[in-house]
Design a protein around this motif. Structure first.
Motif, mmCIF file in Angstrom:
data_model
loop_
_atom_site.group_PDB
_atom_site.id
_atom_site.type_symbol
_atom_site.label_atom_id
_atom_site.label_comp_id
_atom_site.label_asym_id
_atom_site.label_seq_id
_atom_site.Cartn_x
_atom_site.Cartn_y
_atom_site.Cartn_z
ATOM 1 N N GLU A 6 -30.118 68.618 68.417
ATOM 2 C CA GLU A 6 -31.470 68.961 68.852
ATOM 3 C C GLU A 6 -32.375 69.104 67.643
ATOM 4 N N GLY A 7 -33.617 68.644 67.814
ATOM 5 C CA GLY A 7 -34.590 68.731 66.731
ATOM 6 C C GLY A 7 -36.000 68.637 67.273
ATOM 7 N N ASP A 8 -36.974 68.599 66.367
ATOM 8 C CA ASP A 8 -38.387 68.524 66.726
ATOM 9 C C ASP A 8 -38.961 67.180 66.289
ATOM 10 N N VAL A 9 -39.808 66.593 67.130
ATOM 11 C CA VAL A 9 -40.456 65.338 66.778
ATOM 12 C C VAL A 9 -41.424 65.613 65.633
ATOM 13 N N ALA A 10 -41.196 64.965 64.494
ATOM 14 C CA ALA A 10 -42.059 65.140 63.328
ATOM 15 C C ALA A 10 -43.246 64.187 63.393
ATOM 16 N N THR A 11 -42.994 62.938 63.760
ATOM 17 C CA THR A 11 -44.028 61.910 63.800
ATOM 18 C C THR A 11 -43.632 60.817 64.777
ATOM 19 N N VAL A 12 -44.638 60.220 65.399
ATOM 20 C CA VAL A 12 -44.432 59.010 66.193
ATOM 21 C C VAL A 12 -45.279 57.928 65.527
ATOM 22 N N LEU A 13 -44.606 56.932 64.960
ATOM 23 C CA LEU A 13 -45.301 55.878 64.229
ATOM 24 C C LEU A 13 -45.867 54.844 65.195
ATOM 25 N N ASN A 14 -47.186 54.672 65.195
ATOM 26 C CA ASN A 14 -47.802 53.638 66.032
ATOM 27 C C ASN A 14 -48.974 52.962 65.339
ATOM 28 N N ASP A 15 -49.406 53.477 64.188
ATOM 29 C CA ASP A 15 -50.431 52.773 63.428
ATOM 30 C C ASP A 15 -50.238 53.033 61.938
ATOM 31 N N TRP A 16 -50.756 52.116 61.144
ATOM 32 C CA TRP A 16 -50.685 52.219 59.694
ATOM 33 C C TRP A 16 -52.024 51.799 59.134
ATOM 34 N N LYS A 17 -52.705 52.714 58.483
ATOM 35 C CA LYS A 17 -54.038 52.467 57.921
ATOM 36 C C LYS A 17 -54.994 51.928 58.979
ATOM 37 N N GLY A 18 -54.913 52.481 60.190
ATOM 38 C CA GLY A 18 -55.819 52.086 61.258
ATOM 39 C C GLY A 18 -55.427 50.841 62.020
ATOM 40 N N ARG A 19 -54.334 50.206 61.643
ATOM 41 C CA ARG A 19 -53.876 48.993 62.327
ATOM 42 C C ARG A 19 -52.664 49.325 63.181
ATOM 43 N N THR A 20 -52.617 48.802 64.393
ATOM 44 C CA THR A 20 -51.501 49.031 65.302
ATOM 45 C C THR A 20 -50.251 48.336 64.771
ATOM 46 N N ILE A 21 -49.130 49.064 64.800
ATOM 47 C CA ILE A 21 -47.847 48.501 64.378
ATOM 48 C C ILE A 21 -46.825 48.715 65.484
ATOM 49 N N PRO A 58 -43.024 49.474 65.118
ATOM 50 C CA PRO A 58 -41.762 49.655 64.397
ATOM 51 C C PRO A 58 -40.558 49.655 65.332
ATOM 52 N N THR A 59 -39.415 49.302 64.799
ATOM 53 C CA THR A 59 -38.186 49.265 65.575
ATOM 54 C C THR A 59 -37.741 50.674 65.964
ATOM 55 N N LEU A 60 -37.858 51.633 65.048
ATOM 56 C CA LEU A 60 -37.459 53.022 65.282
ATOM 57 C C LEU A 60 -38.677 53.927 65.043
ATOM 58 N N PRO A 61 -39.564 54.064 66.039
ATOM 59 C CA PRO A 61 -40.851 54.720 65.810
ATOM 60 C C PRO A 61 -40.857 56.244 65.834
ATOM 61 N N VAL A 62 -39.830 56.892 66.358
ATOM 62 C CA VAL A 62 -39.857 58.351 66.504
ATOM 63 C C VAL A 62 -39.052 58.985 65.367
ATOM 64 N N ILE A 63 -39.712 59.827 64.572
ATOM 65 C CA ILE A 63 -39.047 60.535 63.486
ATOM 66 C C ILE A 63 -38.787 61.961 63.957
ATOM 67 N N VAL A 64 -37.506 62.354 63.947
ATOM 68 C CA VAL A 64 -37.111 63.680 64.412
ATOM 69 C C VAL A 64 -36.571 64.478 63.233
ATOM 70 N N ALA A 65 -37.035 65.727 63.130
ATOM 71 C CA ALA A 65 -36.583 66.622 62.063
ATOM 72 C C ALA A 65 -35.501 67.547 62.602
ATOM 73 N N PHE A 66 -34.371 67.556 61.907
ATOM 74 C CA PHE A 66 -33.263 68.464 62.210
ATOM 75 C C PHE A 66 -33.161 69.407 61.009
ATOM 76 N N GLY A 67 -33.999 70.417 60.974
ATOM 77 C CA GLY A 67 -34.081 71.262 59.780
ATOM 78 C C GLY A 67 -34.736 70.467 58.666
#
Length: 73
Positions: free
Chosen positions: A32-47, A49-58
């Motif tokens: 179990e962890g907390d969603v740190a970031t969901v990647l969907n844009d880079w410098k204002g441009r839509t992207i 990514p293959t693995l878009p959800v970054i989860v922090a486990f501590g």
């Protein structure tokens, strides 16, 4: 899924970079962890990514697909 949501890894995902099991296969299923970031844009441009959800486990963070996670209420 949004930043700050609490999630659990529901599928078997094997990582080799976990700090307590470095260099060895470690299955993240059930962790179990907390969603740190969901990647969907880079410098204002839509992207797309293959693995878009970054989860922090501590201090450890890992990238996942949305299908591999389930929200915890």
């Amino acid at each position: 899924m949004q930043q700050g949501d609490r999630v659990r890894v529901k599928e078997s995902v094997v990582v080799f970079t976990h700090p307590e099991h470095r260099g060895q296969a470690f299955d993240m299923q059930g962790q179990e962890g907390d969603v740190a970031t969901v990647l969907n844009d880079w410098k204002g441009r839509t992207i797309s990514p293959t693995l878009p959800v970054i989860v922090a486990f501590g201090r450890y963070k890992a990238h996942f697909r949305a299908e591999e996670l389930e929200a915890i209420s």
